[in-house]
Design an enzyme around this catalytic site. Structure first.
Site, PDB file in Angstrom:
ATOM      1  N   HIS A  40       0.828  -1.199   0.000  1.00  9.93           N
ATOM      2  CA  HIS A  40       0.000   0.000   0.000  1.00  9.93           C
ATOM      3  C   HIS A  40       0.868   1.258   0.000  1.00  9.93           C
ATOM      4  CE1 HIS A  40      -3.026   2.709   2.259  1.00  9.93           C
ATOM      5  NE2 HIS A  40      -3.507   2.502   1.050  1.00  9.93           N
ATOM      6  N   HIS A  84      -1.040  10.827  -2.103  1.00 14.74           N
ATOM      7  CA  HIS A  84      -2.369  10.348  -1.709  1.00 14.74           C
ATOM      8  C   HIS A  84      -3.337  11.456  -1.334  1.00 14.74           C
ATOM      9  CE1 HIS A  84      -5.451   8.904   1.145  1.00 14.74           C
ATOM     10  NE2 HIS A  84      -5.544   7.899   0.288  1.00 14.74           N
TER      11      HIS A  84
END
Length: 292
Positions: A40, A84
């Site tokens: 991730h 992100h």
């Protein structure tokens, strides 16, 4: 009396299935991602010495043999960078949105106080260089179409394995219309996790699937609404984000791919069945609404 009750119920079920049903994918599309663990935002560390979505985290994932999940969005002038959050505060300690800064300004910032900086998407692809498969999440924003166009242009020049996903079903729909050859996924989680009112409810229950007919569902770990469970039966099933506190063996057993962080699983935990090995019923999963 029978028809006045059964007919409306039947029509309602059919309409719901139309909304949530998924698109078909081929064994070739699924093969690079099936049964793999994906780091991730790269193989970043809890102590932040290797920060998320950094070149260092992506190199570490490649060296360990893990697939990579990463996030892309636009700068002020329309360059595609890997980051992100919409806001820079958490990771860079700077007030403001990513898309309010020029690339030159963003590259002066440091990730988690390290020497690592915000990379261009093209830089990450050059670093990975076909070594491991990529799950590319497109972040939603005010210029979705431009992000999709620029991402596709960059990805068209990349020879490695990749797929795309997004929480925004309009982005998934754009790729269905403009790049059907690319495996596409709908990101979602329980509506209570998304906390976006009606939008969160629609995404969390996958009632938006008709827009993009996703070929895989990447769903947050935890409670799954029955509509999402139904949709997952006809698509590749991915979970996010697995951590050491989760039952990781169970997650691997129940999902076709796992997005993880902060532990070190085996890169590949199962292999895809060959068509002749698949149970007969799996060969019958067709999607009559894929072209809807």
């Amino acid at each position: 009396m029978f028809y006045t009750v059964v007919l409306p119920v039947g029509l309602a079920i059919l309409f719901m299935l139309f909304l949530i049903w998924t698109g078909k994918s081929t064994p070739g599309q699924r093969a690079p991602f099936y049964g793999r663990n994906f780091a991730h935002r790269g193989l970043h560390t809890p102590n932040k010495k290797t920060p998320e979505n950094s070149l260092a985290a992506f190199e570490a994932a490649c060296l360990a043999g893990y697939g990579i999940e990463l996030d892309i969005q636009l700068t002020k002038e329309g360059e595609v960078v890997v980051f992100h959050d919409d806001d820079l505060k958490r990771v860079c300690g700077v007030e403001g949105r990513v898309d309010s800064f020029l690339l030159e300004e963003l590259q002066q910032m440091r990730l988690e106080g390290t020497s690592q900086t915000i990379p261009l998407f093209a830089e990450v692809l050059a670093l990975v260089d076909k070594r491991v498969p990529l799950i590319v999440e497109l972040k939603t924003g005010p210029r979705n179409t431009l992000l999709c166009q620029k991402a596709l242009e960059i990805l068209n020049g990349y020879e490695g394995d990749f797929c795309i996903e997004s929480f925004d079903p309009r982005i998934v729909g754009w790729f269905k219309k403009n790049a059907k050859h690319i495996l596409r996924g709908q990101l979602a989680a329980a509506p209570s996790q998304l906390k976006n009112g009606i939008t969160g409810f629609i995404v969390g229950t996958l009632l938006c699937n008709f827009l993009g007919r996703p070929q895989f569902i990447a769903y947050g770990i935890g409670k799954v609404p029955f509509t999402a469970s139904w949709a997952q039966t006809a698509a590749m099933k991915v979970c996010w984000t697995a951590r050491p506190s989760n039952n990781t063996e169970e997650l691997q057993a129940n999902n076709d791919a796992v997005i993880f962080e902060f532990y070190n699983p085996e890169p590949q935990y199962k292999t895809q069945q060959k068509p002749e090995e698949a149970p007969p019923e799996t060969e019958k999963i067709n999607n009559p609404t894929d072209e809807a």
